[in-house]
Design a protein around this motif. Structure first.
Motif, PDB file in Angstrom:
ATOM      1  N   THR A   1       6.890  14.427   5.743  1.00  0.00           N
ATOM      2  CA  THR A   1       7.465  13.108   5.516  1.00  0.00           C
ATOM      3  C   THR A   1       8.017  12.471   6.794  1.00  0.00           C
ATOM      4  N   LYS A   2       8.179  13.262   7.858  1.00  0.00           N
ATOM      5  CA  LYS A   2       8.716  12.664   9.086  1.00  0.00           C
ATOM      6  C   LYS A   2       7.627  11.971   9.910  1.00  0.00           C
ATOM      7  N   TYR A   3       6.368  12.223   9.560  1.00  0.00           N
ATOM      8  CA  TYR A   3       5.280  11.610  10.328  1.00  0.00           C
ATOM      9  C   TYR A   3       4.826  10.297   9.714  1.00  0.00           C
ATOM     10  N   ARG A   4       4.195   9.472  10.578  1.00  0.00           N
ATOM     11  CA  ARG A   4       3.569   8.253  10.115  1.00  0.00           C
ATOM     12  C   ARG A   4       2.437   8.671   9.166  1.00  0.00           C
ATOM     13  N   HIS A   5       2.135   7.860   8.196  1.00  0.00           N
ATOM     14  CA  HIS A   5       1.205   8.290   7.163  1.00  0.00           C
ATOM     15  C   HIS A   5       0.335   7.168   6.658  1.00  0.00           C
ATOM     16  N   TYR A   6      -0.790   7.512   6.111  1.00  0.00           N
ATOM     17  CA  TYR A   6      -1.601   6.623   5.280  1.00  0.00           C
ATOM     18  C   TYR A   6      -1.935   5.281   5.933  1.00  0.00           C
ATOM     19  N   SER A   7      -1.793   5.173   7.254  1.00  0.00           N
ATOM     20  CA  SER A   7      -1.885   3.857   7.874  1.00  0.00           C
ATOM     21  C   SER A   7      -3.303   3.464   8.261  1.00  0.00           C
ATOM     22  N   PRO A   8      -3.669   2.209   7.955  1.00  0.00           N
ATOM     23  CA  PRO A   8      -4.914   1.695   8.512  1.00  0.00           C
ATOM     24  C   PRO A   8      -4.737   1.569  10.029  1.00  0.00           C
ATOM     25  N   SER A   9      -5.835   1.410  10.780  1.00  0.00           N
ATOM     26  CA  SER A   9      -5.657   1.287  12.229  1.00  0.00           C
ATOM     27  C   SER A   9      -5.244  -0.135  12.616  1.00  0.00           C
TER      28      SER A   9
ATOM     29  N   ILE B   1      12.422  16.090  -5.890  1.00  0.00           N
ATOM     30  CA  ILE B   1      11.080  15.541  -5.683  1.00  0.00           C
ATOM     31  C   ILE B   1      10.953  15.162  -4.207  1.00  0.00           C
ATOM     32  N   LEU B   2      10.125  15.914  -3.478  1.00  0.00           N
ATOM     33  CA  LEU B   2       9.960  15.660  -2.037  1.00  0.00           C
ATOM     34  C   LEU B   2       8.922  14.564  -1.789  1.00  0.00           C
ATOM     35  N   ARG B   3       7.905  14.530  -2.643  1.00  0.00           N
ATOM     36  CA  ARG B   3       6.903  13.467  -2.534  1.00  0.00           C
ATOM     37  C   ARG B   3       6.529  13.052  -3.948  1.00  0.00           C
ATOM     38  N   PRO B   4       6.757  11.768  -4.318  1.00  0.00           N
ATOM     39  CA  PRO B   4       6.403  11.342  -5.671  1.00  0.00           C
ATOM     40  C   PRO B   4       4.885  11.240  -5.830  1.00  0.00           C
ATOM     41  N   GLY B   5       4.408  11.380  -7.055  1.00  0.00           N
ATOM     42  CA  GLY B   5       2.955  11.300  -7.308  1.00  0.00           C
ATOM     43  C   GLY B   5       2.691  10.870  -8.732  1.00  0.00           C
ATOM     44  N   ILE B   6       1.591  11.355  -9.285  1.00  0.00           N
ATOM     45  CA  ILE B   6       1.214  10.969 -10.646  1.00  0.00           C
ATOM     46  C   ILE B   6       2.213  11.552 -11.658  1.00  0.00           C
ATOM     47  N   TYR B   7       2.647  12.789 -11.443  1.00  0.00           N
ATOM     48  CA  TYR B   7       3.743  13.303 -12.270  1.00  0.00           C
ATOM     49  C   TYR B   7       5.022  12.639 -11.776  1.00  0.00           C
TER      50      TYR B   7
ATOM     51  N   LEU C   1       4.516  -3.592  -4.509  1.00  0.00           N
ATOM     52  CA  LEU C   1       4.316  -3.283  -5.929  1.00  0.00           C
ATOM     53  C   LEU C   1       5.455  -2.424  -6.455  1.00  0.00           C
ATOM     54  N   SER C   2       6.639  -3.038  -6.554  1.00  0.00           N
ATOM     55  CA  SER C   2       7.777  -2.229  -6.999  1.00  0.00           C
ATOM     56  C   SER C   2       7.728  -2.029  -8.509  1.00  0.00           C
ATOM     57  N   GLY C   3       8.469  -1.028  -8.967  1.00  0.00           N
ATOM     58  CA  GLY C   3       8.512  -0.704 -10.394  1.00  0.00           C
ATOM     59  C   GLY C   3       8.974   0.721 -10.552  1.00  0.00           C
ATOM     60  N   SER C   4       8.904   1.210 -11.777  1.00  0.00           N
ATOM     61  CA  SER C   4       9.348   2.594 -12.006  1.00  0.00           C
ATOM     62  C   SER C   4       8.136   3.502 -12.243  1.00  0.00           C
ATOM     63  N   GLY C   5       8.389   4.775 -12.470  1.00  0.00           N
ATOM     64  CA  GLY C   5       7.307   5.727 -12.770  1.00  0.00           C
ATOM     65  C   GLY C   5       6.315   5.819 -11.632  1.00  0.00           C
ATOM     66  N   ILE C   6       5.048   5.643 -11.949  1.00  0.00           N
ATOM     67  CA  ILE C   6       3.994   5.788 -10.933  1.00  0.00           C
ATOM     68  C   ILE C   6       4.129   4.724  -9.841  1.00  0.00           C
ATOM     69  N   TYR C   7       4.737   3.573 -10.199  1.00  0.00           N
ATOM     70  CA  TYR C   7       4.924   2.544  -9.170  1.00  0.00           C
ATOM     71  C   TYR C   7       5.824   3.029  -8.029  1.00  0.00           C
ATOM     72  N   LEU C   8       6.746   3.944  -8.325  1.00  0.00           N
ATOM     73  CA  LEU C   8       7.574   4.517  -7.247  1.00  0.00           C
ATOM     74  C   LEU C   8       6.681   5.274  -6.260  1.00  0.00           C
ATOM     75  N   SER C   9       5.686   5.978  -6.794  1.00  0.00           N
ATOM     76  CA  SER C   9       4.758   6.750  -5.950  1.00  0.00           C
ATOM     77  C   SER C   9       3.842   5.817  -5.170  1.00  0.00           C
ATOM     78  N   ILE C  10       3.403   4.753  -5.819  1.00  0.00           N
ATOM     79  CA  ILE C  10       2.528   3.780  -5.153  1.00  0.00           C
ATOM     80  C   ILE C  10       3.291   3.112  -4.000  1.00  0.00           C
ATOM     81  N   MET C  11       4.543   2.699  -4.285  1.00  0.00           N
ATOM     82  CA  MET C  11       5.345   2.035  -3.240  1.00  0.00           C
ATOM     83  C   MET C  11       5.679   2.991  -2.103  1.00  0.00           C
ATOM     84  N   ASN C  12       5.877   4.261  -2.418  1.00  0.00           N
ATOM     85  CA  ASN C  12       6.131   5.278  -1.395  1.00  0.00           C
ATOM     86  C   ASN C  12       4.980   5.284  -0.377  1.00  0.00           C
ATOM     87  N   ARG C  13       3.739   5.196  -0.869  1.00  0.00           N
ATOM     88  CA  ARG C  13       2.576   5.185   0.039  1.00  0.00           C
ATOM     89  C   ARG C  13       2.487   3.857   0.782  1.00  0.00           C
TER      90      ARG C  13
END
Ligand code: AMP
Ligand code: MG
Length: 336
Positions: free
Chosen positions: A227-235, A194-200, A311-323
């Protein structure tokens, strides 16, 4: 000039799709909804068209694009599936928020693949997007429709500000369903990375592959270039304290100073006007769907700095925390 069309994933007019597919066929750029986030799309076979996406997004040229197809038959024309065990079981997750990295057959524009010998492919679960691909008669390369490093856009209300006059068509289709990007996987024999976690999540792949690993767990794994770049960041500066308790402590120390992005449960404990609520901890789908919206609202708010709940946790929370980890600056106890 940008043409605005009001069709959405469930209700679309064929005139709208006809207009947008005409733009795609003529090397134009179209912003369209998917079930995850908005995509900024162009003909995946045209180098000229794909280059426009990089330019508009200010995206580094070495970060490849996800190619959107409407059927597995179409995929077999652009990628090799022969070494993927259980491709049939895997493809049952389509249409859906899953991107699979496959060996490229060399048909897709080298800009879209960033010169790699693999191609990232998915079939989106949005009828408008599928019809657009079918009518265009070509696969559509489409990364998330945001400026590079900024949060992905999950509500068409935010598209005009960044893309008006820069793209040919914008579908003004409201909010997207899931709100975080697709799960990106690299299948290898009977294992899957899994290179990027998501809803699946891991569980969805466990019945298909004998081994499922997260790319972070591997030392020398082939990583998604993105994944090496900065991401999803507010200014603005957004901090992630080490725990909810620490977040509450900071708010008590500096009441009302920071915008606070948090679950409704944490919000209840804090109270106050500076909250941007993500929804209940019991509903990770709701939290995922509101995450980027909250990051954008924070950027537009009068608050100069913000805090976000870890927001740690398992499943989708892993994807949320990744972001969240990519969007925010992690801080230790007592740092603020
Ligand atoms: P986005 O720009 O949000 O659509 O994300 C696309 C993600 O897919 C980025 O992280 C890319 O690096 C990744 N990606 C696209 N093509 C490939 C590929 N051939 N191999 C590995 N990762 C890829
Ligand atoms: Mg993106």
């Amino acid at each position: 000039m940008t043409k605005y069309l009001t069709s959405n994933c469930d209700h679309f007019k064929s005139d709208d799709i006809g207009f947008a597919s005409n733009a795609i066929i003529n090397d134009g750029v179209v912003i369209f909804p998917t079930e995850t986030v908005y995509g900024i799309g162009a003909d995946a076979l045209s180098d000229n068209a794909c280059k426009k996406i990089f330019k508009i997004k200010e995206r580094p040229m070495d970060n490849p694009l996800i190619v959107h197809a409407s059927s597995t038959r179409e995929i077999e024309k652009i990628a090799s599936i022969k070494d993927v065990v259980n491709f049939e079981a895997l493809s049952k997750l389509w249409p859906g928020p899953l991107t699979i990295i496959l060996p490229s057959l060399g048909v897709i524009s080298s800009s879209a693949t960033a010169g790699q010998d693999t191609v990232a492919i998915r079939i989106p679960d949005c009828n408008l997007a599928l019809e657009l691909i079918r009518m265009s008669g070509v696969p559509i390369a489409a990364p998330s429709a945001n400026l590079s490093t900024r949060p992905s856009i999950t509500d068409s209300a935010y598209l005009k500000k960044n893309f008006d006059g820069k793209v040919d068509v914008i579908f003004d289709a409201g909010k997207t369903r899931y709100g975080i990007e697709s799960t990106v996987i690299l299948p290898k024999g009977d294992s899957c990375l899994i290179l990027r976690p998501g809803i699946y999540t891991e569980d969805d792949f466990k019945g298909i592959f004998t081994k499922v690993t997260f790319s972070e767990n591997l030392v020398d794994s082939p990583r998604s270039p993105g994944t090496k770049y900065r991401h999803y960041s507010p200014s603005k500066k957004l901090y992630m304290p080490s725990s909810v308790e620490e977040l509450i402590k900071i708010e008590k120390k500096w009441p009302g100073k920071y915008a606070i992005i948090c679950s409704s449960e944490t919000g209840k404990k804090i109270g106050g006007k500076n909250l941007l609520l993500l929804g209940s901890r019991n509903d990770p789908y709701e939290i995922a769907s509101k995450l980027y919206d909250s990051l954008i609202k924070f950027d537009m708010s009068p608050y100069e700095e913000g805090l976000i709940e870890p927001l740690s946790g398992s499943g989708i929370y892993l994807s949320i925390m990744n972001r969240i980890k990519k969007a925010a600056i992690s801080i230790q106890e007592g740092e603020l």
